[in-house]
Design an enzyme around this catalytic site. Structure first.
Site, PDB file in Angstrom:
ATOM      1  N   GLY A   1       0.833  -1.206   0.000  1.00 22.11           N
ATOM      2  CA  GLY A   1       0.000   0.000   0.000  1.00 22.11           C
ATOM      3  C   GLY A   1       0.863   1.249   0.000  1.00 22.11           C
ATOM      4  O   GLY A   1       2.101   1.168  -0.011  1.00 22.11           O
TER       5      GLY A   1
ATOM      6  N   GLY B   1      -3.697  -1.915  -2.460  1.00 22.34           N
ATOM      7  CA  GLY B   1      -2.256  -1.793  -2.706  1.00 22.34           C
ATOM      8  C   GLY B   1      -1.950  -2.125  -4.157  1.00 22.34           C
ATOM      9  O   GLY B   1      -2.841  -2.504  -4.918  1.00 22.34           O
TER      10      GLY B   1
ATOM     11  N   THR C   1     -13.155  -6.289   6.649  1.00 22.01           N
ATOM     12  CA  THR C   1     -11.700  -6.252   6.483  1.00 22.01           C
ATOM     13  C   THR C   1     -11.041  -5.685   7.732  1.00 22.01           C
ATOM     14  O   THR C   1     -10.068  -6.233   8.251  1.00 22.01           O
ATOM     15  CB  THR C   1     -11.307  -5.365   5.278  1.00 22.01           C
ATOM     16  OG1 THR C   1     -11.984  -5.837   4.141  1.00 22.01           O
ATOM     17  CG2 THR C   1      -9.817  -5.368   5.041  1.00 22.01           C
TER      18      THR C   1
ATOM     19  N   TYR D   1     -16.347   3.297   9.310  1.00 11.91           N
ATOM     20  CA  TYR D   1     -14.886   3.244   9.245  1.00 11.91           C
ATOM     21  C   TYR D   1     -14.301   3.587  10.614  1.00 11.91           C
ATOM     22  O   TYR D   1     -13.476   2.849  11.166  1.00 11.91           O
ATOM     23  CB  TYR D   1     -14.392   4.220   8.174  1.00 11.91           C
ATOM     24  CG  TYR D   1     -12.897   4.291   8.039  1.00 11.91           C
ATOM     25  CD1 TYR D   1     -12.132   3.132   7.911  1.00 11.91           C
ATOM     26  CD2 TYR D   1     -12.238   5.517   8.026  1.00 11.91           C
ATOM     27  CE1 TYR D   1     -10.755   3.200   7.786  1.00 11.91           C
ATOM     28  CE2 TYR D   1     -10.862   5.596   7.893  1.00 11.91           C
ATOM     29  CZ  TYR D   1     -10.121   4.436   7.779  1.00 11.91           C
ATOM     30  OH  TYR D   1      -8.759   4.515   7.651  1.00 11.91           O
TER      31      TYR D   1
END
Ligand code: UDP
Length: 324
Positions: free
Chosen positions: A10, A36, A95, A149
């Site tokens: 990334g 990434g 994730t 998030y």
């Protein structure tokens, strides 16, 4: 040291890998290339101390083997970028939460130090700036996906600190404030690469909202240095640190500055948040770090200021877009 970087291909991960290799360390990068890119690590491949594996942290046998091999884990693999988060909320939550869960679980078996990249996003829309690490987090309702998030990263922080408290797994949590620099892509919504690209291509520069919201941008080189310094500091274990630069700028002023330094003919346009992201989108008006904690512990001082950051990003874009 042998170091594992999850998210090693990334933007930040690749800069960290580069700095660690320069310091003579052995680097293992694990990345599933979801955000990434191989381009980010192309220049590192020839270094015999650099190893990379294209896989997800969710592949536990692979992850466990890599953790066994290393002394320290920098956990950077995560869903990033507000645009991506709004468009793919399931992927973001899964994730971020599951990835950290498995990294901590396997690191705990061998008690390996885990440095977790969190985010200034966790402070949410708090108006008490600058943000201190012990401040309250002020998030919006669960119906607004942006906050997923912040919430997923806050859970990562809780879980890491719980591992430290209950199992004595050494962890360090870093809240990064708008990290920028070469190799960052605008594909996931980040403002500086987006504006620089628009300015260089003569496209409209898209200011979301009225542009009065502000951010404090931190050069990736300063971030990487701080990460490496803290990882060597035993007193950092079990602690949360802001890593940022106190220099604040409104997004409108940022657009004007980028237009000026690129001598661009682009016009600056404003786009309402509900068209830029989704209906009811909430932005944070200001985001400024209080960096006194990291300053007091390790003498951290951000070295690269906004004008130099922008000059570096512009020249790296000119090279890649072939506009030099
Ligand atoms: N932004 C903008 N135009 C763009 C992309 C972003 O005006 O094309 C704004 C965005 O709404 C936010 C700020 O720039 O207020 C920083 O956005 P970014 O996604 O880079 O980071 P954030 O601070 O939101 O995590």
């Amino acid at each position: 040291m042998r170091v594992l970087i999850t998210g090693g291909a990334g933007f930040i991960g690749s800069h960290l890998a580069e700095a660690l290799l320069t310091g003579g360390h052995e680097v293992y990068a694990l990345d599933d290339l979801s955000t990434g890119s191989m381009d980010n690590i192309e220049h590192l491949k020839a270094n015999r101390k650099f190893h990379y594996t294209i896989d997800s942290v969710a592949n536990e046998p692979v992850l466990a083997e890599q953790i066994d091999r290393c002394d320290v884990i920098f956990h950077l693999a995560a869903a990033v970028g507000v645009k991506l988060i709004v468009e793919a909320p399931v992927r973001t939550i899964e994730t971020n939460v599951h990835g950290t869960e498995v990294v901590l679980k396997h690191a705990n078996k061998k008690k390996k130090l885990v440095v977790i990249a969190s985010t200034s996003e966790v402070y949410g829309k708090s108006a008490t700036v600058p943000f201190r690490e012990d401040a309250d987090l002020v998030l919006g309702p669960t119906t607004k996906h942006r906050w997923a998030y912040a919430c997923s990263k806050a859970i990562d922080e809780f879980l890491a600190l719980a591992y430290w408290k209950e199992k004595r797994l050494p962890v360090i949590i870093l809240r990064l404030f708008n990290t920028v620099g070469p190799r960052q892509t605008g594909r996931y919504g980040m403002v500086i690469p987006t504006f620089v690209r628009q300015a260089l291509l003569g496209q409209p520069i898209t200011v979301f909202g009225d542009g009065s919201q502000s951010r404090s941008f931190t050069y990736v080189g300063d971030v990487v240095k701080a990460m490496m310094t803290l990882a060597r500091e035993p007193r950092a274990v079990g602690e949360v640190f802001n890593i940022g630069n106190g220099q604040e700028i409104t997004i409108r002023a940022l657009a004007e500055r980028i237009k000026a330094i690129t001598a661009s003919s682009s016009e600056i346009v404003t786009i309402p948040y509900d068209r830029a992201y989704e209906a009811g989108f909430e932005d944070m008006p200001r985001r400024v770090p209080d960096i006194s904690k990291i300053q007091a512990l390790v003498g951290y001082e951000p070295r690269v200021q906004l004008d130099e950051i922008l000059a570096t990003v512009v020249s790296s874009f000119q090279e890649t877009v072939g506009l030099a």
